[in-house]
Write an enzyme that holds these catalytic residues in place. Structure first.
Site, short mmCIF file in Angstrom:
data_model
loop_
_atom_site.label_atom_id
_atom_site.label_comp_id
_atom_site.label_asym_id
_atom_site.label_seq_id
_atom_site.Cartn_x
_atom_site.Cartn_y
_atom_site.Cartn_z
CE1 TYR A 1 2.25 -3.07 -0.68
CE2 TYR A 1 4.33 -2.11 -1.44
CZ TYR A 1 3.64 -3.01 -0.49
OH TYR A 1 4.64 -3.53 0.32
CB CYS B 1 -17.38 9.82 -10.86
SG CYS B 1 -17.87 9.43 -12.20
NE ARG C 1 2.21 3.11 -3.35
CZ ARG C 1 3.26 4.00 -3.46
NH1 ARG C 1 3.23 4.58 -4.57
NH2 ARG C 1 3.84 4.61 -2.57
CE1 TYR D 1 -0.48 4.73 1.58
CE2 TYR D 1 -0.05 3.98 -0.52
CZ TYR D 1 -0.35 3.82 0.68
OH TYR D 1 -0.77 2.48 1.17
N GLY E 1 9.15 -6.09 -0.53
CA GLY E 1 8.11 -6.19 -1.20
C GLY E 1 8.35 -5.42 -2.79
NE ARG E 2 7.37 1.08 -1.40
CZ ARG E 2 6.41 1.46 -1.53
NH1 ARG E 2 5.53 1.97 -2.61
NH2 ARG E 2 5.60 1.36 -0.18
CD GLU F 1 8.57 -9.86 6.60
OE1 GLU F 1 8.67 -10.85 7.35
OE2 GLU F 1 8.48 -8.73 7.07
C1 PLP Z 1 5.60 -7.03 7.83
C2 PLP Z 1 5.94 -6.42 6.30
N1 PLP Z 1 6.80 -6.74 5.85
C3 PLP Z 1 7.62 -6.21 4.57
C4 PLP Z 1 6.60 -5.35 3.99
C5 PLP Z 1 7.17 -4.95 2.49
O1 PLP Z 1 7.58 -3.71 2.62
P1 PLP Z 1 8.27 -3.13 1.16
O2 PLP Z 1 7.19 -3.39 0.15
O3 PLP Z 1 8.19 -1.54 1.46
O4 PLP Z 1 9.42 -3.64 1.07
C6 PLP Z 1 5.61 -4.67 4.78
C7 PLP Z 1 4.94 -3.65 4.07
O5 PLP Z 1 5.20 -2.45 4.65
C8 PLP Z 1 5.16 -5.34 5.91
O6 PLP Z 1 4.25 -4.73 6.36
N1 LYS Z 2 0.61 0.01 0.34
C1 LYS Z 2 1.55 0.67 0.72
C2 LYS Z 2 2.81 0.13 1.38
C3 LYS Z 2 2.60 -1.14 1.99
C4 LYS Z 2 2.41 -1.00 3.34
C5 LYS Z 2 2.29 -2.33 4.16
N2 LYS Z 2 2.69 -2.45 5.53
C6 LYS Z 2 2.16 1.52 -0.51
O1 LYS Z 2 1.49 1.54 -1.68
O2 LYS Z 2 3.24 2.47 -0.50
#
Ligand code: PLP
Ligand code: LYS
Length: 430
Positions: A388, A359, A328, A332, A290-291, A288
């Site tokens: 994100y 602000c 971010r 973080y 995302g980033r 899975e």
């Molecule tokens: C269940 C789950 N899957 C996948 C992701 C995607 O993570 P990333 O964007 O770090 O690949 C997240 C976010 O952390 C998540 O919570």
């Molecule tokens: N929002 C986070 C990552 C998503 C975490 C989701 N489980 C970031 O910007 O790094």
């Protein structure tokens, strides 16, 4: 700076073959520009790692990283599924043309309405997170007289090396059933007796923006071990082992992440070796990301406004966006790199802190970075903002969210409009 998403070969910054200054002039700033070719390349590189290993797989994009109809359409065309974590993401994914069967639903507190909608839409899989949700699902399925495929989210008891806010694999995580205390096993037993819930596999996700491969490998080994034990004890044959996302990307020069294919290959090797040792038939492996699919593909363009030098202390460069389009750094302490779009070769003459227009003193996008001399009107680009950024954007201080353009092979296309003042008032009841 990512080679894939932005080009340094030209003197002026390019995104997907389009000149960044031209984008800024056409759409205004702040603006988020994606290199679509770079997203497709990341998908392909994950794919190739699985194909080389000769195992069945599925890539499920974690929508929360960046979701828009254009993004979902891109995924649908590439044959990639997605995970959603809310009714809103589910609605957008379906509208964006993702087939329900290719959608997974995640979350630690999905509402009854969200679950009912997902089931009635024929969602591919619900990742069950807790005992309350099992009960809810039973009731909803009974009411709809439908069955649903589920997988079991396990917290494998692994501390990922990342920011504590985005670590999710440890036993005290709010997500999933704890493995070590036996809760995950108890949940499995419940699911195996269910009339309506068909448990197709197990899931773990240890966190996000992780560079060290060891945590992923430990999690994979633990999951294979548990599958083997559950097969012996309950004759449970998992069809799917979902190992989540979390692959780290490059934000600043010091970041040296593995390539997607390297992450996946290392994890696959562990999974194959452990399965062989334990004589377990390898289930289909899902990931899975995302980033790692969209992060480096995105670049945010800003226009410089005021600058301020505190003699002997610091130089501030203020831009026309900030924590509203990228929370971010404030949330973080995330680090980014900034570039002067009109001349990438120009020598740095100052150390500057790039701040936004909100602000808040915490509205800092980049701390203490070497930068050429800049003046009002210059376009600054912050790279690797594709994940994100927009998805966590707000209209704090009533600044509208920026527009998003998709750039590919020298062409650009607006996919999300700039949020206007009127848009921001559209929910007001006068
Ligand atoms: C269940 C789950 N899957 C996948 C992701 C995607 O993570 P990333 O964007 O770090 O690949 C997240 C976010 O952390 C998540 O919570
Ligand atoms: N929002 C986070 C990552 C998503 C975490 C989701 N489980 C970031 O910007 O790094």
């Amino acid at each position: 700076m990512s080679k894939e998403s932005t080009s340094k070969t030209e003197e002026q910054l390019q995104v997907g073959g389009v000149n960044a200054l031209k984008l800024a002039a056409n759409y205004g700033t702040p603006l988020i520009a994606y290199d679509v070719g770079a997203i497709k390349q990341q998908i392909q590189s994950f794919r190739e790692a699985f194909i080389r290993a000769g195992i069945k797989y599925r890539i499920v994009y974690a929508s929360k990283a960046f979701s828009s109809l254009a993004m979902y359409r891109l995924l649908a065309n590439e044959g990639v599924g997605c995970d959603v974590v809310s009714g809103g993401e589910l609605y957008a994914a379906l509208r964006g043309g993702i087939s329900p069967a290719m959608i997974e639903f995640h979350g630690n507190n999905k509402t009854p309405a969200e679950l009912a909608e997902a089931i009635s839409q024929g969602i591919g899989c619900i990742v069950v997170d807790n005992f309350y949700e099992i009960e809810l699902l039973e009731k909803i399925c009974e009411a709809q007289q439908r069955t649903v495929k589920v997988s079991l989210r396990v917290a494998p008891g692994i501390e990922a090396e990342t920011h504590q806010y985005i670590a999710t694999g440890q036993s005290n995580s709010k997500f999933g059933f704890d493995l070590d205390s036996g809760q995950a096993e108890q949940a499995l037993k419940q699911l195996l007796h269910s009339k309506y819930l068909q448990v197709i596999g197990v899931h773990c996700h240890i966190g996000s923006q992780i560079f060290a491969i060891a945590g992923f490998q430990m999690a994979a080994a633990k999951m294979i071990d548990v599958l083997q034990r559950w097969q012996e004890k309950y004759a449970f044959e998992a069809q799917i082992l979902n190992l989540g996302g979390g692959f780290g990307i490059k934000y600043i020069t010091a970041d040296q992440p593995l390539k997607p294919a390297e992450f996946v290959s290392a994890i696959i090797t562990t999974v194959q070796q452990e399965a062989q040792k334990k004589h377990l038939q390898l289930p289909e492996i899902w990931i899975e990301p995302g980033r790692s699919l969209v992060g480096e593909a995105g670049t945010t363009l800003y226009t410089v406004g005021s600058t301020k030098t505190v003699p002997g202390i610091c130089n501030f460069v203020a831009v026309d966006g900030g924590m509203g389009d990228n929370i971010r750094p404030a949330l973080y302490g995330a680090q980014y790199s900034a570039y002067l779009a009109k001349n990438l070769q120009e020598k740095a003459t100052q150390v500057a802190t790039i701040v936004g227009k909100y602000c808040e003193s915490g509205d800092v996008l980049v701390k203490q970075q070497k930068l050429p001399a800049v003046q009002a009107g210059d376009v600054l680009a912050i790279t690797s903002t594709g994940a994100y950024g927009y998805s966590m954007a707000s209209n704090y201080n009533r600044n509208g969210r920026p527009p998003v353009v998709f750039c590919e092979s020298g062409h650009d296309k607006l996919v999300l409009k700039r949020e206007t003042y009127a848009d921001m008032l559209s929910l007001e009841v006068d």
